[in-house]
Design a protein around this motif. Structure first.
Motif, mmCIF file in Angstrom:
data_model
loop_
_atom_site.group_PDB
_atom_site.id
_atom_site.type_symbol
_atom_site.label_atom_id
_atom_site.label_comp_id
_atom_site.label_asym_id
_atom_site.label_seq_id
_atom_site.Cartn_x
_atom_site.Cartn_y
_atom_site.Cartn_z
ATOM 1 N N HIS A 199 48.734 -5.636 -2.357
ATOM 2 C CA HIS A 199 47.419 -5.674 -2.821
ATOM 3 C C HIS A 199 46.810 -4.587 -3.466
ATOM 4 O O HIS A 199 47.708 -3.422 -3.248
ATOM 5 N N ALA A 200 45.731 -4.488 -4.169
ATOM 6 C CA ALA A 200 45.323 -3.292 -4.522
ATOM 7 C C ALA A 200 43.727 -3.087 -4.774
ATOM 8 O O ALA A 200 43.137 -4.473 -4.589
ATOM 9 N N VAL B 282 48.973 -9.999 -7.593
ATOM 10 C CA VAL B 282 48.539 -9.024 -6.772
ATOM 11 C C VAL B 282 47.337 -9.447 -6.251
ATOM 12 O O VAL B 282 46.432 -9.987 -7.040
ATOM 13 N N THR B 283 46.822 -9.173 -5.213
ATOM 14 C CA THR B 283 45.516 -9.638 -4.474
ATOM 15 C C THR B 283 44.604 -8.501 -4.681
ATOM 16 O O THR B 283 45.062 -7.252 -4.204
ATOM 17 N N LEU B 284 43.483 -8.549 -5.350
ATOM 18 C CA LEU B 284 42.724 -7.497 -5.777
ATOM 19 C C LEU B 284 41.378 -7.611 -4.862
ATOM 20 O O LEU B 284 40.843 -8.411 -4.505
ATOM 21 N N HIS B 285 40.906 -6.165 -4.449
ATOM 22 C CA HIS B 285 39.680 -6.222 -3.698
ATOM 23 C C HIS B 285 38.875 -5.351 -4.269
ATOM 24 O O HIS B 285 39.439 -4.141 -4.836
ATOM 25 N N HIS B 286 37.512 -5.500 -4.296
ATOM 26 C CA HIS B 286 36.588 -4.626 -4.788
ATOM 27 C C HIS B 286 36.114 -3.781 -3.642
ATOM 28 O O HIS B 286 35.411 -3.972 -2.657
ATOM 29 N N SER C 112 40.194 -4.986 5.252
ATOM 30 C CA SER C 112 40.030 -5.442 6.624
ATOM 31 C C SER C 112 41.480 -5.427 7.287
ATOM 32 O O SER C 112 41.733 -5.799 8.620
ATOM 33 N N GLN C 113 42.603 -5.703 6.567
ATOM 34 C CA GLN C 113 43.943 -5.940 7.182
ATOM 35 C C GLN C 113 44.651 -4.603 7.266
ATOM 36 O O GLN C 113 44.070 -3.572 6.829
ATOM 37 N N GLY D 93 45.120 5.935 8.566
ATOM 38 C CA GLY D 93 45.816 5.736 9.827
ATOM 39 C C GLY D 93 45.417 4.216 10.414
ATOM 40 O O GLY D 93 46.222 3.495 10.887
ATOM 41 N N ARG D 94 43.989 4.201 10.187
ATOM 42 C CA ARG D 94 43.225 2.657 10.837
ATOM 43 C C ARG D 94 44.095 1.619 10.077
ATOM 44 O O ARG D 94 43.645 0.455 10.593
#
Ligand SMILES: C[S@@+](CC[C@H](N)C(=O)[O-])C[C@H]1O[C@@H](n2cnc3c(N)ncnc32)[C@H](O)[C@@H]1O
Length: 290
Positions: A146-147, A169-173, A181-182, A230-231
Motif C-alpha cells: 500500500h502507499a 500497489v493500493t493507493l490512499h489519499h 485504517s488498517q 505505532g497505532r
C-alpha cells in the motif's frame, strides 16, 4: 547566411556547456539524438543538425535553471525500474535505494507475517512517484503493498507507474495516517526533511516544496510519523525512515521516545547515516511506555 549549427558537434556542445553536470549533458544528448551513451562516447565528432541543436539549447537553458534532467526526459531509473516523473513529484534519488534494501532485510526477518500468517502488508507513506512501493512490489510480489500521499497529483503519477510497470500497489489519499485504517507489518517513509532555511533549497526549486520542506528544522514530519505509526503497526512490525545526513541521532531519539525498540541506523552510498528504523514491541509494552 551561415548555418549556426554548421560546426556544432557532440564534443563542442558538451564543451560549450562545461559548467553543467557532464552526466546531465550526456543524458540530454542520448535522449535527443536517440543513441546509447557508448555511441556518444565513441562518436564525439557526430555533427548536430539545426533541430537537434535547437532542442539541446532549450534543454540546457532549463538545466541552468536547475530543472532536473529527469523532468526533461520524463523518466528516472530507480531500483532498475524506469519511472515516469514530472514536476508533480520528487525525482527519486539513488540514496533512497538504501531504504529499500533495509526494508527488504526487515521483511526477510518477518516471513511469514506474524499477524496473519499470510502476505506481509506494508505501507509507503508519502509515495510521490511510487518509487519505494514499486521497488518493494517488484522484489516481493507476495507482499500486499500500500502507499499514500497527501497530493492527488503525486498519486496520479504513482498510479500511472504502477499501471505501466504492472506492479500492483493500493493507493490512499491521506495526510500521513488520517485516512489509513488498517495495520501493517512494515511502514516505510522518505518524508520531507529539509529545513525551510536550508540554502540547498535554492537548487531544488523545480521540485515540489511539499515533497522537500518540513518545519522544526526538517523534523516536523518525521516526528508526526514516529508519534503515530505505532497505532498502525502490528506487534513486531517495523518503521523505517529516510532522513537528512545530520538527522540520524534525532530520529533515533524520536523512535526510542515513542516506544520503538532495536533502533538502528544505516549509511547511504555516500557514507552518511541516512536510514533509521525501529521495531514495535507488543501493544502492552507500547501503552506502558505512553
Ligand atoms: C521526499 S518526497 C518522497 C517521494 C518518494 N517516496 C521518493 O522517495 O522518491 C515526500 C513525499 O511525501 C509527500 N507528503 C508530504 N507531506 C505529506 C503528508 N502530510 N501526508 C502524506 N504525504 C505527504 C509528498 O507529497 C511527497 O510525495
Amino acid at each position: 547566411m551561415a548555418d549556426p549549427s554548421q560546426d556544432a558537434t557532440v564534443a563542442s556542445w558538451v564543451r560549450q556547456h562545461g559548467t553543467l553536470a557532464r552526466f546531465d549533458l550526456e543524458i540530454a544528448l542520448c535522449h535527443i539524438l536517440d543513441c546509447s551513451r557508448a555511441h556518444l562516447l565513441t562518436h564525439p565528432d557526430r555533427a548536430l543538425n539545426q533541430p537537434e541543436l535547437a532542442q539541446l539549447e532549450r534543454w540546457s537553458d532549463q538545466l541552468y535553471k536547475h530543472v532536473p534532467i529527469a523532468y526533461l526526459c520524463g523518466n528516472q531509473e530507480f531500483w532498475g525500474l524506469s519511472l515516469t516523473v514530472d514536476h508533480r513529484v520528487l525525482v527519486p534519488r539513488p540514496d533512497t535505494e538504501t531504504l529499500v534494501e533495509q526494508t527488504l532485510a526487515c521483511m526477510a526477518q518477518q516471513d511469514p507475517s506474524p499477524s496473519t500468517g499470510t502476505a506481509l502488508r506494508l505501507l509507503d507513506l508519502g509515495t510521490g512517484s511510487g518509487a519505494i512501493a514499486l521497488a518493494l512490489a517488484s522484489e516481493r510480489p507476495d507482499a500486499d503493498v500500500h502507499a499514500c500521499d497527501c497530493s492527488l497529483d503525486s498519486l496520479a503519477v504513482a498510479r500511472e507507474n504502477s499501471r505501466s510497470l504492472r506492479l500492483p500497489v493500493t493507493l490512499h489519499h491521506s495526510d500521513w495516517f488520517d485516512n489509513i485504517s488498517q495495520r501493517y507489518d512494515l511502514i516505510v517513509s522518505n518524508p520531507p526533511y529539509i529545513a525551510p532555511s536550508d540554502p540547498h533549497l535554492d537548487l531544488l526549486g523545480a521540485e515540489p516544496a511539499h515533497a522537500l520542506v518540513a518545519d522544526d528544522n526538517g523534523l516536523a514530519d518525521l516526528r508526526t510519523i514516529c508519534e503515530q505509526a505505532g497505532r498502525f503497526l502490528q506487534t513486531n512490525g517495523w518503521l523505517l525512515l529516510e532522513h537528512g545526513f545530520d538527522q540520524a541521532e534525532a530520529v533515533r531519539s524520536l523512535l526510542s521516545n515513542n516506544g520503538f525498540i532495536d533502533v538502528q541506523s544505516r549509511r547511504d552510498l555516500g557514507g552518511n547515516e541516512r536510514v533509521t528504523w525501529g521495531q514495535k514491541p507488543s501493544d502492552q509494552a507500547l501503552s506502558a511506555h505512553e
